[in-house]
Scaffold this active site. Structure first.
Site, PDB file in Angstrom:
ATOM      1  N   CYS A 114       0.840  -1.074   0.015  1.00 49.08           N
ATOM      2  CA  CYS A 114      -0.007   0.014   0.139  1.00 49.08           C
ATOM      3  C   CYS A 114       0.848   1.197  -0.038  1.00 49.08           C
ATOM      4  CB  CYS A 114      -0.917  -0.088   1.116  1.00 49.08           C
ATOM      5  SG  CYS A 114      -1.857  -1.333   1.143  1.00 49.08           S
ATOM      6  N   HIS A 251      -3.315   7.335   1.811  1.00 46.90           N
ATOM      7  CA  HIS A 251      -3.859   6.063   1.515  1.00 46.90           C
ATOM      8  C   HIS A 251      -5.135   6.081   2.107  1.00 46.90           C
ATOM      9  CE1 HIS A 251      -4.089   2.000   0.769  1.00 46.90           C
ATOM     10  NE2 HIS A 251      -3.766   1.521   2.038  1.00 46.90           N
ATOM     11  N   ASN A 281     -10.284   0.241  -0.157  1.00 46.31           N
ATOM     12  CA  ASN A 281      -8.666   0.088  -0.428  1.00 46.31           C
ATOM     13  C   ASN A 281      -8.215  -0.415  -1.632  1.00 46.31           C
ATOM     14  OD1 ASN A 281      -6.003  -0.280   0.228  1.00 46.31           O
ATOM     15  ND2 ASN A 281      -6.219  -1.016   2.139  1.00 46.31           N
TER      16      ASN A 281
HETATM   17  O1  UT7 Z   1      -3.927  -0.737   3.188  1.00 46.98           O
HETATM   18  C1  UT7 Z   1      -3.036  -1.394   4.208  1.00 46.98           C
HETATM   19  C2  UT7 Z   1      -3.466  -0.873   5.624  1.00 46.98           C
HETATM   20  N1  UT7 Z   1      -4.427  -1.420   6.206  1.00 46.98           N
HETATM   21  C3  UT7 Z   1      -5.119  -1.000   7.308  1.00 46.98           C
HETATM   22  O2  UT7 Z   1      -4.282  -0.015   7.776  1.00 46.98           O
HETATM   23  C4  UT7 Z   1      -6.144  -1.685   7.677  1.00 46.98           C
HETATM   24  C5  UT7 Z   1      -6.253  -1.526   9.110  1.00 46.98           C
HETATM   25  N2  UT7 Z   1      -7.508  -2.102  10.071  1.00 46.98           N
HETATM   26  C6  UT7 Z   1      -8.726  -1.430   9.912  1.00 46.98           C
HETATM   27  O3  UT7 Z   1      -9.115  -0.894   8.806  1.00 46.98           O
HETATM   28  C7  UT7 Z   1      -9.625  -2.025  10.760  1.00 46.98           C
HETATM   29  O4  UT7 Z   1      -8.902  -2.589  11.885  1.00 46.98           O
HETATM   30  C8  UT7 Z   1     -10.631  -3.026  10.210  1.00 46.98           C
HETATM   31  C9  UT7 Z   1     -11.769  -2.182   9.406  1.00 46.98           C
HETATM   32  C10 UT7 Z   1     -10.129  -4.022   9.294  1.00 46.98           C
HETATM   33  C11 UT7 Z   1     -11.380  -3.648  11.172  1.00 46.98           C
HETATM   34  O5  UT7 Z   1     -11.975  -2.631  12.124  1.00 46.98           O
HETATM   35  P1  UT7 Z   1     -11.945  -2.963  13.736  1.00 46.98           P
HETATM   36  O6  UT7 Z   1     -12.639  -1.792  14.660  1.00 46.98           O
HETATM   37  O7  UT7 Z   1     -10.398  -2.907  14.018  1.00 46.98           O
HETATM   38  O8  UT7 Z   1     -12.683  -4.001  14.125  1.00 46.98           O
HETATM   39  P2  UT7 Z   1     -12.055  -5.475  14.759  1.00 46.98           P
HETATM   40  O9  UT7 Z   1     -11.080  -6.049  13.871  1.00 46.98           O
HETATM   41  O10 UT7 Z   1     -11.419  -5.283  15.931  1.00 46.98           O
HETATM   42  O11 UT7 Z   1     -13.383  -6.653  14.785  1.00 46.98           O
HETATM   43  C12 UT7 Z   1     -14.458  -6.139  15.636  1.00 46.98           C
HETATM   44  C13 UT7 Z   1     -15.796  -7.219  15.341  1.00 46.98           C
HETATM   45  C14 UT7 Z   1     -14.975  -8.663  15.425  1.00 46.98           C
HETATM   46  O12 UT7 Z   1     -15.972  -9.527  16.150  1.00 46.98           O
HETATM   47  P3  UT7 Z   1     -16.100  -9.653  17.722  1.00 46.98           P
HETATM   48  O13 UT7 Z   1     -14.451 -10.369  17.829  1.00 46.98           O
HETATM   49  O14 UT7 Z   1     -15.776  -8.538  18.486  1.00 46.98           O
HETATM   50  O15 UT7 Z   1     -17.134 -10.534  17.984  1.00 46.98           O
HETATM   51  C15 UT7 Z   1     -14.825  -9.172  14.211  1.00 46.98           C
HETATM   52  O16 UT7 Z   1     -15.105 -10.430  13.932  1.00 46.98           O
HETATM   53  O17 UT7 Z   1     -16.172  -7.193  13.821  1.00 46.98           O
HETATM   54  C16 UT7 Z   1     -16.157  -8.348  13.323  1.00 46.98           C
HETATM   55  N3  UT7 Z   1     -16.185  -8.423  11.865  1.00 46.98           N
HETATM   56  C17 UT7 Z   1     -17.176  -8.194  11.229  1.00 46.98           C
HETATM   57  N4  UT7 Z   1     -18.158  -7.911  11.336  1.00 46.98           N
HETATM   58  C18 UT7 Z   1     -19.330  -7.615  10.367  1.00 46.98           C
HETATM   59  C19 UT7 Z   1     -14.825  -8.288  11.084  1.00 46.98           C
HETATM   60  N5  UT7 Z   1     -15.288  -8.135   9.988  1.00 46.98           N
HETATM   61  C20 UT7 Z   1     -16.608  -8.010   9.893  1.00 46.98           C
HETATM   62  C21 UT7 Z   1     -17.385  -7.838   8.730  1.00 46.98           C
HETATM   63  N6  UT7 Z   1     -18.689  -7.571   9.188  1.00 46.98           N
HETATM   64  N7  UT7 Z   1     -16.768  -7.449   7.546  1.00 46.98           N
END
Ligand code: UT7
Length: 324
Positions: A114, A251, A281
């Site tokens: 990225c 980005h 992304n």
């Molecule tokens: O381009 C390269 C750089 N990339 C990045 O910088 C990405 C960085 N990360 C992010 O953008 C975020 O961490 C995400 C958008 C990927 C995730 O957001 P988050 O607020 O960090 O959520 P999380 O990973 O802590 O997940 C929270 C909950 C989890 O459930 P539990 O364990 O709390 O029950 C996940 O299983 O959300 C769940 N979850 C979803 N729920 C519905 C994960 N993906 C989904 C989904 N739909 N698509």
């Protein structure tokens, strides 16, 4: 007089097919609400089955050349930032030479995931300043839809396909931050974070292309801090701060990362170009796409101070400051 690499043209291309968040509700335990609120993404473009990264790059390159009033043979070289090449080799950049009908110069790919476009801009600037080239096409082009695991809701809803391009050409200034062109850059990587974002296949391991794997939350926490640090470093090299910036062109991984970085830099959100809602992304393509959209919308204008910053797999991150 100081030599400077000036942006002479910019363009982008997005594949025709637009996929709204609601599409994923049909096959995954997810919702439009979750995707919007956690990432800011509303839709993304996916390449057609017969459309490859070099095809996307070709359209973006033509648009950038047209906006500069140049023909392919007017440039001395092509650098394509991509992690999703058509083939293992040759490079997308040489395929692009063929597609554009370019008969001279050099072409190569650069891979910093990225952060690829920021790395490519910095590399192109160094080549122009050291007289290895006068004019370069610098492109970010990706088909991340090809490396998605469609059963993994935590990643497949986040990425999209697209390409953006700039033409960098020769300019002169007085060596101050008032000059137009690329003014400074800051590049970093730290292989201790390999596990945070990677593809689980490759030529010399599985012999397959593999699928993207990401620990989103830990990466999120790294992102805001590292992006702010690299932005401050690039600005500091030329005696500037966040207050001097007209536009942050970040980005486009996650609206919350973009907001967090802008807040730490004390730059209001109306001075940030946002495309994450429409593109998702697109990895190395996201910054040149956003630059091109920002110019097309009449927001980024000649003389504006622009900060680009990105982080991704490696981890690799960095920033480039330029005056449009
Ligand atoms: O381009 C390269 C750089 N990339 C990045 O910088 C990405 C960085 N990360 C992010 O953008 C975020 O961490 C995400 C958008 C990927 C995730 O957001 P988050 O607020 O960090 O959520 P999380 O990973 O802590 O997940 C929270 C909950 C989890 O459930 P539990 O364990 O709390 O029950 C996940 O299983 O959300 C769940 N979850 C979803 N729920 C519905 C994960 N993906 C989904 C989904 N739909 N698509």
């Amino acid at each position: 007089m100081t030599r400077r690499a000036l942006v002479e043209g910019v363009g982008h291309y997005l594949p025709e097919r637009i996929v709204p968040n609601s599409e994923f509700e049909k096959t995954l335990d997810t919702s439009d609400e979750w995707i919007r609120s956690r990432s800011g993404i509303e839709r993304r473009h996916f390449a057609a089955d017969d459309e490859t990264t070099s095809d996307l790059a070709m359209h973006a390159a033509r648009a950038a050349l047209d906006s500069a009033g140049l023909a392919p043979d007017d440039v001395d070289g092509i650098i394509v930032a991509t992690s999703t090449p058509d083939l293992t080799f040759p490079s997308v950049a040489t395929m692009l030479q063929q597609k554009l009908g370019m008969t001279r110069g050099f072409a190569f790919d650069l891979q910093a995931v990225c952060a690829g476009f920021v790395y490519a801009l910095s590399t192109a600037n160094a080549m122009i300043l050291s007289d290895q080239a006068e004019r370069l096409l610098v492109i970010g082009a990706e088909t991340f839809s090809r490396i998605m695991d469609w059963t993994d809701r935590s990643t497949c809803v986040l990425f999209g396909d697209g390409a953006g391009a700039v033409v960098l050409g020769p300019g002169e200034g007085d060596g101050s931050a008032a000059d137009r062109g690329i003014l400074s850059s800051d590049l970093n990587s730290d292989g201790r974070y390999l596990d945070m974002l990677y593809v689980d296949g490759g030529v010399s391991t599985t012999g397959t292309a593999g699928k993207l794997r990401m620990q989103g939350n830990p990466l999120f926490r790294q992102a805001v801090e590292k992006l702010t640090t690299t932005a401050d470093a690039a600005l500091g090299k030329i005696g500037l701060t966040g207050q001097d910036i007209d536009w942050i062109v970040p980005h486009q991984a996650n609206i919350r990362i973009i907001q967090g970085t802008a807040k730490k830099m004390e730059v209001p959100l109306d001075r940030v170009i946002l495309t994450v809602q429409d593109h998702g992304n697109t990895s190395a393509a996201s910054i040149p796409l956003a630059l091109s959209v920002g110019v097309a919308e009449g927001r980024i204008k000649p003389g504006d101070l622009v900060l680009t910053e990105a982080i991704g797999g490696g981890l690799a991150w960095g920033s480039v400051v330029l005056r449009w």
